[in-house]
Design an enzyme around this catalytic site. Structure first.
Site, PDB file in Angstrom:
ATOM      1  N   ARG A  15      -3.529 -10.179   4.668  1.00  0.00           N
ATOM      2  CA  ARG A  15      -3.961 -10.158   3.265  1.00  0.00           C
ATOM      3  C   ARG A  15      -2.775  -9.723   2.411  1.00  0.00           C
ATOM      4  O   ARG A  15      -2.150  -8.704   2.687  1.00  0.00           O
ATOM      5  CB  ARG A  15      -5.135  -9.198   3.114  1.00  0.00           C
ATOM      6  CG  ARG A  15      -5.823  -9.191   1.757  1.00  0.00           C
ATOM      7  CD  ARG A  15      -7.074  -8.313   1.835  1.00  0.00           C
ATOM      8  NE  ARG A  15      -7.807  -8.271   0.572  1.00  0.00           N
ATOM      9  CZ  ARG A  15      -7.635  -7.357  -0.377  1.00  0.00           C
ATOM     10  NH1 ARG A  15      -6.730  -6.403  -0.202  1.00  0.00           N
ATOM     11  NH2 ARG A  15      -8.353  -7.381  -1.480  1.00  0.00           N
ATOM     12  N   LYS A  33       0.815  -1.211   0.000  1.00  0.00           N
ATOM     13  CA  LYS A  33       0.000   0.000   0.000  1.00  0.00           C
ATOM     14  C   LYS A  33       0.856   1.272   0.000  1.00  0.00           C
ATOM     15  O   LYS A  33       2.064   1.248   0.200  1.00  0.00           O
ATOM     16  CB  LYS A  33      -0.971  -0.019   1.180  1.00  0.00           C
ATOM     17  CG  LYS A  33      -2.147  -0.974   0.928  1.00  0.00           C
ATOM     18  CD  LYS A  33      -3.277  -0.775   1.899  1.00  0.00           C
ATOM     19  CE  LYS A  33      -4.516  -1.571   1.465  1.00  0.00           C
ATOM     20  NZ  LYS A  33      -5.617  -1.437   2.427  1.00  0.00           N
TER      21      LYS A  33
END
Length: 308
Positions: free
Chosen positions: A272, A238
């Site tokens: 994840r 991210k």
């Protein structure tokens, strides 16, 4: 002379975890002694990481199969990205994700990343075990869909309406406010009939949060573990990692793994990830060091098998 302090041979405890087993459809994950890896398969033409590489049905199914082969415990299928953009009709989202669920559910637990109750109902009927709602049950009908099934629900923290921008998010105390919202949404889910052992919380790394806010939330993640529920962290590749390290999208694996390991020490039990094999190896090493997992083999500085 001071007597030596005896070595404590008891295994150290990972920080502040009161995690209980998670039930998701026909699957049970004993997260007290295991860290589950959730692989990401995006059936979208505009996902931030793979840029549509698995948008074709055969590519998405192949990626999901490969993720299971690499050791993923769960494959999370997404048909619409979280980021702002035009609305995707429910029928189109279903057409993207339902065939992937049907193809993969025979291999293991399948999750679907959606905020649409109609899509959630369709994928549960197709074999999905988990609904991953990045809007944190913003649509109250989602609770009813999950409560009427045996699927688990991931309740993520976010602030914006689905697919809408939320510039310059502000928090007085980001960790406290994230925990309070998750606590409230969990209470709503339970009040509407979702059993506690089918609920996962997600602090929402980067979701309507700046890089500094996400770093503070990560640093104080143990405060969210006090909720006593399995916690998922969805931080793979991210922007907060890229901005912290000054790394482009394809060069964030080391930062992702370091942050995932930190989160696990603070109580996260589901991770994840895009880079499945590397993340599985990192989590299995944590389990082995903690005494939850035996080595696959042991030859180093040990007698050959068969010797006295």
């Amino acid at each position: 002379m001071t007597a030596p302090v005896p070595h404590d041979t008891r295994p150290a405890q990972l920080t502040r975890s009161r995690t209980t087993p998670l039930r998701a459809g026909r699957h049970v994950f004993d997260l007290r002694r295991r860290i589950a890896v959730m692989a990401i398969v995006n059936r979208t033409p505009d996902s931030f990481y793979d840029r549509g590489a698995t948008f074709a049905l055969d590519a998405a199914v192949a990626a999901g199969m490969a993720a299971f082969d690499a050791g993923a415990d769960i494959v999370d299928v997404g048909g619409v990205k979280f980021a702002p953009g035009p609305a995707v009709p429910v029928d189109e989202e279903c057409a993207r994700v339902v065939p992937v669920v049907e193809a993969l559910s025979c291999r293991g637990a399948v999750s679907v990343d959606t905020f649409q109750p109609e899509v959630a109902a369709a994928v549960i009927a197709a074999g999905a075990s988990i609904v991953n709602d990045t809007t944190g049950l913003r649509d109250p009908r989602m609770v009813q869909v999950v409560a009427g099934s045996d699927a688990a629900i991931v309740i993520a923290h976010s602030l914006a309406e689905p697919r809408t921008p939320y510039p310059e998010p502000r928090y007085t105390d980001v960790a406290r406010e994230v925990r309070a919202q998750l606590d409230h949404r969990v209470a709503v889910a339970i009040a509407h009939g979702v059993p506690r052992d089918r609920i996962v919380v997600d602090p929402g790394h980067d979701l309507n949060k700046s890089t500094r806010q996400t770093l503070e939330l990560t640093r104080r993640l143990g405060e969210l573990s006090a909720l006593g529920l399995p916690m998922l962290v969805a931080l793979s590749n991210k922007d907060f990692i890229g901005e912290t390290l000054d790394r482009d999208r394809g060069d964030r694996l080391a930062g992702s793994l370091a942050t995932a390991v930190w989160c696990v020490t603070q109580g996260a039990r589901l991770v994840r990830a895009h880079n499945v094999r590397e993340t599985v190896d990192a989590m299995r090493m944590i389990e082995a060091v903690h005494g939850w997992r035996e080595p696959v083999r042991e030859r180093h500085n040990t007698p050959p098998q068969g010797d006295d």
